[in-house]
Structure formats: C-alpha cells, structure tokens
Design an enzyme around this catalytic site. Structure first.
Site, PDB file in Angstrom:
ATOM      1  N   SER A  12       5.487  14.767   5.979  1.00 14.29           N
ATOM      2  CA  SER A  12       4.116  15.253   5.878  1.00 14.29           C
ATOM      3  C   SER A  12       4.023  16.608   6.559  1.00 14.29           C
ATOM      4  O   SER A  12       4.256  16.732   7.770  1.00 14.29           O
ATOM      5  CB  SER A  12       3.152  14.277   6.553  1.00 14.29           C
ATOM      6  OG  SER A  12       1.898  14.908   6.745  1.00 14.29           O
ATOM      7  N   HIS A  36       4.907  15.326   1.283  1.00 17.55           N
ATOM      8  CA  HIS A  36       3.555  14.768   1.424  1.00 17.55           C
ATOM      9  C   HIS A  36       2.593  15.848   1.924  1.00 17.55           C
ATOM     10  O   HIS A  36       2.834  16.481   2.958  1.00 17.55           O
ATOM     11  CB  HIS A  36       3.609  13.592   2.404  1.00 17.55           C
ATOM     12  CG  HIS A  36       2.347  12.824   2.526  1.00 17.55           C
ATOM     13  ND1 HIS A  36       1.958  11.860   1.620  1.00 17.55           N
ATOM     14  CD2 HIS A  36       1.369  12.864   3.464  1.00 17.55           C
ATOM     15  CE1 HIS A  36       0.806  11.336   1.994  1.00 17.55           C
ATOM     16  NE2 HIS A  36       0.414  11.930   3.105  1.00 17.55           N
ATOM     17  N   ASP A  38      -1.319  16.621   2.934  1.00 13.18           N
ATOM     18  CA  ASP A  38      -2.588  15.998   3.339  1.00 13.18           C
ATOM     19  C   ASP A  38      -3.753  16.948   3.133  1.00 13.18           C
ATOM     20  O   ASP A  38      -3.818  18.006   3.752  1.00 13.18           O
ATOM     21  CB  ASP A  38      -2.514  15.599   4.818  1.00 13.18           C
ATOM     22  CG  ASP A  38      -1.590  14.422   5.035  1.00 13.18           C
ATOM     23  OD1 ASP A  38      -1.802  13.385   4.381  1.00 13.18           O
ATOM     24  OD2 ASP A  38      -0.648  14.538   5.837  1.00 13.18           O
ATOM     25  N   MET A  40      -7.726  17.411   3.516  1.00 17.39           N
ATOM     26  CA  MET A  40      -8.866  16.861   4.269  1.00 17.39           C
ATOM     27  C   MET A  40     -10.062  17.789   4.154  1.00 17.39           C
ATOM     28  O   MET A  40      -9.908  19.023   4.159  1.00 17.39           O
ATOM     29  CB  MET A  40      -8.500  16.701   5.739  1.00 17.39           C
ATOM     30  CG  MET A  40      -7.252  15.879   5.979  1.00 17.39           C
ATOM     31  SD  MET A  40      -6.966  15.632   7.743  1.00 17.39           S
ATOM     32  CE  MET A  40      -5.356  14.852   7.704  1.00 17.39           C
ATOM     33  N   HIS A  69      -2.223  13.750  -0.910  1.00 14.31           N
ATOM     34  CA  HIS A  69      -3.035  12.654  -0.379  1.00 14.31           C
ATOM     35  C   HIS A  69      -4.424  13.222  -0.108  1.00 14.31           C
ATOM     36  O   HIS A  69      -4.609  13.959   0.855  1.00 14.31           O
ATOM     37  CB  HIS A  69      -2.350  12.141   0.896  1.00 14.31           C
ATOM     38  CG  HIS A  69      -3.110  11.119   1.659  1.00 14.31           C
ATOM     39  ND1 HIS A  69      -2.769  10.752   2.961  1.00 14.31           N
ATOM     40  CD2 HIS A  69      -4.184  10.348   1.340  1.00 14.31           C
ATOM     41  CE1 HIS A  69      -3.590   9.830   3.398  1.00 14.31           C
ATOM     42  NE2 HIS A  69      -4.472   9.571   2.442  1.00 14.31           N
ATOM     43  N   MET A  71      -7.890  13.135   1.211  1.00 16.81           N
ATOM     44  CA  MET A  71      -8.821  12.486   2.143  1.00 16.81           C
ATOM     45  C   MET A  71     -10.124  13.263   2.055  1.00 16.81           C
ATOM     46  O   MET A  71     -10.512  13.984   2.977  1.00 16.81           O
ATOM     47  CB  MET A  71      -8.232  12.497   3.557  1.00 16.81           C
ATOM     48  CG  MET A  71      -7.091  11.508   3.712  1.00 16.81           C
ATOM     49  SD  MET A  71      -6.025  11.893   5.121  1.00 16.81           S
ATOM     50  CE  MET A  71      -4.940  13.067   4.333  1.00 16.81           C
ATOM     51  N   MET A 140      -2.469   3.040   4.735  1.00 19.06           N
ATOM     52  CA  MET A 140      -2.617   3.839   5.959  1.00 19.06           C
ATOM     53  C   MET A 140      -2.353   2.956   7.170  1.00 19.06           C
ATOM     54  O   MET A 140      -2.993   1.914   7.330  1.00 19.06           O
ATOM     55  CB  MET A 140      -4.028   4.426   6.062  1.00 19.06           C
ATOM     56  CG  MET A 140      -4.366   5.506   5.053  1.00 19.06           C
ATOM     57  SD  MET A 140      -3.266   6.937   5.090  1.00 19.06           S
ATOM     58  CE  MET A 140      -3.463   7.517   6.776  1.00 19.06           C
ATOM     59  N   ASP A 178       1.823   5.400   5.569  1.00 22.04           N
ATOM     60  CA  ASP A 178       1.497   6.712   6.143  1.00 22.04           C
ATOM     61  C   ASP A 178       0.813   6.512   7.484  1.00 22.04           C
ATOM     62  O   ASP A 178      -0.271   5.929   7.554  1.00 22.04           O
ATOM     63  CB  ASP A 178       0.563   7.440   5.157  1.00 22.04           C
ATOM     64  CG  ASP A 178       0.221   8.860   5.576  1.00 22.04           C
ATOM     65  OD1 ASP A 178       0.774   9.347   6.576  1.00 22.04           O
ATOM     66  OD2 ASP A 178      -0.605   9.476   4.883  1.00 22.04           O
ATOM     67  N   SER A 201       4.732  13.759  12.431  1.00 23.70           N
ATOM     68  CA  SER A 201       5.149  14.185  13.772  1.00 23.70           C
ATOM     69  C   SER A 201       6.575  13.744  14.104  1.00 23.70           C
ATOM     70  O   SER A 201       7.266  14.423  14.863  1.00 23.70           O
ATOM     71  CB  SER A 201       4.157  13.670  14.819  1.00 23.70           C
ATOM     72  OG  SER A 201       3.984  12.283  14.703  1.00 23.70           O
TER      73      SER A 201
HETATM   74  C1  DX5 Z   1      -3.005  11.346   8.548  1.00 25.61           C
HETATM   75  C2  DX5 Z   1      -2.160  11.801   7.409  1.00 25.61           C
HETATM   76  C3  DX5 Z   1      -0.715  11.620   7.619  1.00 25.61           C
HETATM   77  C4  DX5 Z   1      -0.134  12.291   8.834  1.00 25.61           C
HETATM   78  C5  DX5 Z   1       0.817  11.305   9.443  1.00 25.61           C
HETATM   79  O1  DX5 Z   1      -4.318  11.235   8.132  1.00 25.61           O
HETATM   80  O2  DX5 Z   1      -2.508  11.162   6.212  1.00 25.61           O
HETATM   81  O3  DX5 Z   1       0.042  11.956   6.449  1.00 25.61           O
HETATM   82  O4  DX5 Z   1       0.559  13.487   8.575  1.00 25.61           O
HETATM   83  O5  DX5 Z   1       1.243  11.799  10.655  1.00 25.61           O
HETATM   84  P1  DX5 Z   1       2.233  10.980  11.616  1.00 25.61           P
HETATM   85  O6  DX5 Z   1       3.455  10.705  10.817  1.00 25.61           O
HETATM   86  O7  DX5 Z   1       2.432  11.929  12.737  1.00 25.61           O
HETATM   87  O8  DX5 Z   1       1.511   9.727  12.008  1.00 25.61           O
HETATM   88 ZN    ZN Z   2      -1.156  11.454   4.424  1.00 26.35          ZN
END
Ligand code: DX5
Ligand code: ZN
Length: 222
Positions: A12, A36, A38, A40, A69, A71, A140, A178, A201
């Site tokens: 990600s 991946h 994200d 938002m 993804h 959100m 999630m 995820d 991370s």
């Molecule tokens: C959080 C995201 C994830 C995020 C995961 O809302 O959808 O994709 O990057 O991060 P880690 O792997 O650090 O939990």
């Molecule tokens: Zn994600």
C-alpha cells in the site's frame, strides 16, 4: 479463473514517500503481485489522499495492476474516472453504497475487476447476495483512514467465515486483507484463508522496503 486464486502481496503506497512514489514502487514491484492505492475523501474516512490524476501517473510508472481501494462517499460518481486513469481492480465500501449491486455492475462495465470492502463492524453476511458478482472481497482489519494501526483480530473470524462460503458455493473470488498486515500477523491470516495481503507500514515503514517486501512474499510462498 480456475482453482484457488494465487497468493499475492499488495504493497500500500499510503505509507510510501509521496515525493518519490515512482522510486518506491520500483523497489517493491519485484516482490509483489498488486499495487494497492488508497483513495480517501475526508468524509467517509477522516483523511484525504489522492484521486484519479495521481492514479493516472502511477499507471504510467507501475508495471503491476493497480488495486484502487475507494474510501469515499458516493463512489459511483468517480468510477469512470478511475477506469480511465488505469485502475485494474476497484473496491468500494459496502457502507458507502446503498445500491451495491448496481455499483458492482458498473465497475465491471467500466472494464475493472470489482471488489467490496467491509469495515471491521460490518458482517460478511451483508455480501451473501452479491458474492457471485465479485472478483474479490476486502476485509478491513483496521478502521479505514490511516496506515500503521493495530490489527483487529475479529477480522480473522470474518475471513474464516468468508472462506467457508467461497468453498461451499464454489466461488472464484479472492479474499484480500488490509490493515496491520506484518510478519507477526501473517501466519494467522494465511491459516484463515487470505489470498491477497495489503501491507503499508510493514513495507514502506521498514528501513529497507525491498527486503521487507521480499520477506513477506517469502512467507506467502511458504
Ligand atoms: C487504511 C488503508 C490501508 C493502509 C494499511 O485505511 O486502507 O491500505 O495502507 O496500512 P498498514 O499496512 O500500515 O496497516
Ligand atoms: Zn487500503
């Protein structure tokens, strides 16, 4: 698709250095199956990231399929934009889609592979009627919005129960997880039946992202 979907690592980029995305992507691509991304909107989740113009630039530098993804609220308004930008896989949140069946059909009509993401408090049973229409379900294992959060164990029960449905009904869909995916949480996730592993991370927060991705990928190969 025949048999079980391949196990894939999906770094990600949320935890990558946004000023050096192309370099960071190149580091992890040799060890990964998906990238991946994200998205938002500051409304569905309390954070803002990026949109179709950035996805289009990622598409220009990435060789792996982009797994976007969303959100965001009212994702239907942006499906065509993400398709044009180059998203291969697109997940929307069940909690953001009052007309989920229609949204899934539109994702496919736009030429993308549809997935639905479930927040930790949303049961997998909410997808019973649309499972045959999906290419993947994203479970999630943190509350969406931020990288680096602690893994929420109830996700394991949901993954097991979804895996049972997939096997009982002979479905081809992949199970993606995820949130909080790391070397410590991976064995239980593998055991529960996950196919695609998003890690932010654990990869980009590590001193050597390529080595971290390679270690995680090695664990997926078993
Ligand atoms: C959080 C995201 C994830 C995020 C995961 O809302 O959808 O994709 O990057 O991060 P880690 O792997 O650090 O939990
Ligand atoms: Zn994600």
């Amino acid at each position: 698709m025949s048999g079980a979907p391949a196990r894939l690592l999906a770094p990600s980029i949320l935890s990558a250095d946004f000023a050096r995305l192309a370099d960071q992507i190149a580091l992890v691509e040799p060890h990964s199956g998906l990238l991946h991304v994200d998205v938002m909107d500051g409304r569905f989740v309390p954070n803002i990231t990026l949109g179709p113009p950035v996805v289009a630039r990622l598409k220009a530098v990435a060789t792996l399929p982009l797994d976007c993804h969303l959100m965001i609220e009212e994702p239907d308004r942006f499906l065509a934009d993400f398709a044009r930008a180059g998203a291969s896989l697109l997940s929307v949140h069940q909690e953001a889609c009052p007309h989920l069946h229609r949204t899934i059909q539109r994702i496919r009509e736009e030429g993308m592979r549809p997935g639905v993401a479930l927040n930790p408090a949303t049961p997998v049973e909410t997808l019973d009627l649309v499972l045959p229409d999906l290419d993947f379900v994203l479970i999630m294992s943190v509350n969406p919005g931020f990288g680096g959060q602690r893994f929420i164990p109830v996700a394991l029960d949901k993954i097991r129960s979804l895996k049972r449905k997939v096997l009982d009904r002979g479905l081809a869909l992949a199970i993606e997880v995820d949130g909080g995916v790391a070397e410590e949480t991976l064995p239980a996730l593998l055991d529960a039946g996950v196919d695609w592993f998003v890690a932010g991370s654990a990869i980009f927060g590590a001193p050597d992202p390529a080595a971290a991705a390679s270690r995680l990928e090695g664990m997926l190969r078993g």
